[in-house]
Design a protein around this motif. Structure first.
Motif, PDB file in Angstrom:
ATOM      1  N   UNK A   1       0.949  -1.084  -0.148  1.00 17.81           N
ATOM      2  CA  UNK A   1       0.584  -0.042  -0.054  1.00 17.81           C
ATOM      3  C   UNK A   1       1.287   0.927   0.203  1.00 17.81           C
ATOM      4  N   UNK A   2       0.879   1.973  -1.207  1.00 19.25           N
ATOM      5  CA  UNK A   2       1.772   3.237  -1.237  1.00 19.25           C
ATOM      6  C   UNK A   2       0.779   4.496   0.191  1.00 19.25           C
ATOM      7  N   UNK A   3       1.827   5.171  -0.190  1.00 16.18           N
ATOM      8  CA  UNK A   3       0.823   5.985   0.307  1.00 16.18           C
ATOM      9  C   UNK A   3       1.143   8.141   0.358  1.00 16.18           C
ATOM     10  N   UNK A   4       0.359   8.574  -0.529  1.00 16.75           N
ATOM     11  CA  UNK A   4       0.692   9.846  -0.241  1.00 16.75           C
ATOM     12  C   UNK A   4       0.405  10.799   0.578  1.00 16.75           C
ATOM     13  N   UNK A   5       1.026  11.832   1.312  1.00 15.25           N
ATOM     14  CA  UNK A   5       0.878  12.511   2.369  1.00 15.25           C
ATOM     15  C   UNK A   5       0.502  14.018   1.847  1.00 15.25           C
ATOM     16  N   UNK A   6      -0.665  14.806   1.694  1.00 10.71           N
ATOM     17  CA  UNK A   6      -1.086  15.943   1.471  1.00 10.71           C
ATOM     18  C   UNK A   6      -1.306  17.021   2.237  1.00 10.71           C
ATOM     19  N   UNK A   7       0.051  17.985   1.839  1.00 12.44           N
ATOM     20  CA  UNK A   7      -0.302  18.845   2.949  1.00 12.44           C
ATOM     21  C   UNK A   7      -0.860  20.199   1.812  1.00 12.44           C
ATOM     22  N   UNK A   8      -0.790  21.719   2.379  1.00 11.52           N
ATOM     23  CA  UNK A   8      -1.422  22.534   1.798  1.00 11.52           C
ATOM     24  C   UNK A   8      -2.783  22.706   1.843  1.00 11.52           C
ATOM     25  N   UNK A   9      -3.157  23.375   0.688  1.00 14.98           N
ATOM     26  CA  UNK A   9      -4.649  23.456  -0.066  1.00 14.98           C
ATOM     27  C   UNK A   9      -5.490  22.445  -0.673  1.00 14.98           C
ATOM     28  N   UNK A  10      -5.423  21.362  -0.183  1.00 16.52           N
ATOM     29  CA  UNK A  10      -6.479  19.530   0.262  1.00 16.52           C
ATOM     30  C   UNK A  10      -7.784  19.967  -0.930  1.00 16.52           C
ATOM     31  N   UNK A  11      -8.233  21.227  -0.903  1.00 16.22           N
ATOM     32  CA  UNK A  11      -9.091  20.987  -1.448  1.00 16.22           C
ATOM     33  C   UNK A  11      -9.509  21.972  -2.704  1.00 16.22           C
ATOM     34  N   UNK A  12      -8.470  22.587  -3.363  1.00 16.51           N
ATOM     35  CA  UNK A  12      -7.589  22.920  -4.065  1.00 16.51           C
ATOM     36  C   UNK A  12      -7.516  21.882  -5.435  1.00 16.51           C
ATOM     37  N   UNK A  13      -7.452  20.338  -4.770  1.00 20.11           N
ATOM     38  CA  UNK A  13      -7.371  19.223  -5.709  1.00 20.11           C
ATOM     39  C   UNK A  13      -8.258  19.076  -6.276  1.00 20.11           C
ATOM     40  N   UNK A  14      -8.244  18.894  -7.510  1.00 15.50           N
ATOM     41  CA  UNK A  14      -9.527  17.798  -8.256  1.00 15.50           C
ATOM     42  C   UNK A  14      -9.438  16.948  -8.099  1.00 15.50           C
ATOM     43  N   UNK A  15      -8.366  15.712  -8.995  1.00 17.72           N
ATOM     44  CA  UNK A  15      -7.452  15.382  -9.115  1.00 17.72           C
ATOM     45  C   UNK A  15      -6.294  14.721  -8.362  1.00 17.72           C
ATOM     46  N   UNK A  16      -5.754  13.147  -8.308  1.00 20.85           N
ATOM     47  CA  UNK A  16      -4.806  12.452  -7.958  1.00 20.85           C
ATOM     48  C   UNK A  16      -4.774  11.552  -8.474  1.00 20.85           C
ATOM     49  N   UNK A  17      -3.305  11.146  -8.891  1.00 23.40           N
ATOM     50  CA  UNK A  17      -2.688  10.520  -9.663  1.00 23.40           C
ATOM     51  C   UNK A  17      -1.419   9.958  -8.936  1.00 23.40           C
ATOM     52  N   UNK A  18      -1.257   8.460  -9.504  1.00 18.31           N
ATOM     53  CA  UNK A  18       0.091   7.650  -9.021  1.00 18.31           C
ATOM     54  C   UNK A  18       0.343   6.849 -10.110  1.00 18.31           C
ATOM     55  N   UNK A  19       2.080   7.333 -10.862  1.00 21.13           N
ATOM     56  CA  UNK A  19       3.231   7.760 -11.937  1.00 21.13           C
ATOM     57  C   UNK A  19       3.398   6.280 -11.298  1.00 21.13           C
TER      58      UNK A  19
END
Length: 121
Positions: A18-36
């Motif tokens: 299980x990979x984890x992506x910790x997000x800080x800052x204005x997360x509510x500005x994000x519309x998409x998240x992806x893994x490459x």
């Protein structure tokens, strides 16, 4: 927005990570998240993407084996990887976008550092 990916490691064929992506800052500005993912000498490829509305899309090579999710309340994104194969070996990157550039292959706004996944045969 800053992203930090972790959770990679060494696993045997057929195993899970299980990979984890910790997000800080204005997360509510994000519309998409992806893994490459990227293998040395090859182009980076999009593995999975999830939208704010919960829609997902996967590369054909991982459909049915990987699952992407994002929990805005926890500022965290995930990539659950099962039935891993040696060809899944790569450095995995999480990314986020304020629009739809992950889905449509445009210039993505935010990138995390990579986390390495190695699947032994």
């Amino acid at each position: 927005v800053q992203l930090q990916a972790f959770g990679g490691g060494l696993v045997q064929t057929g195993g899970s990570l299980k990979l984890v992506c910790a997000i800080s800052g204005d997360i509510f500005s994000i519309n998409q998240m992806g893994w490459y993912r990227q293998v040395p000498g090859k182009q980076r490829e999009l593995v999975a993407v999830v939208t704010r509305g919960g829609s997902t899309n996967y590369a054909d090579s991982v459909k049915g084996r990987f699952a992407i999710s994002i929990l805005f309340a926890q500022n965290t994104g995930y990539l659950h990887m099962t039935s891993l194969k040696p060809e899944d070996t790569a450095v995995y990157y999480c990314a986020a976008d304020r629009s739809n550039d992950i889905w449509f292959g445009g210039a993505v706004d935010y990138w995390g550092q990579g986390t390495e996944v190695t699947v032994s045969s």
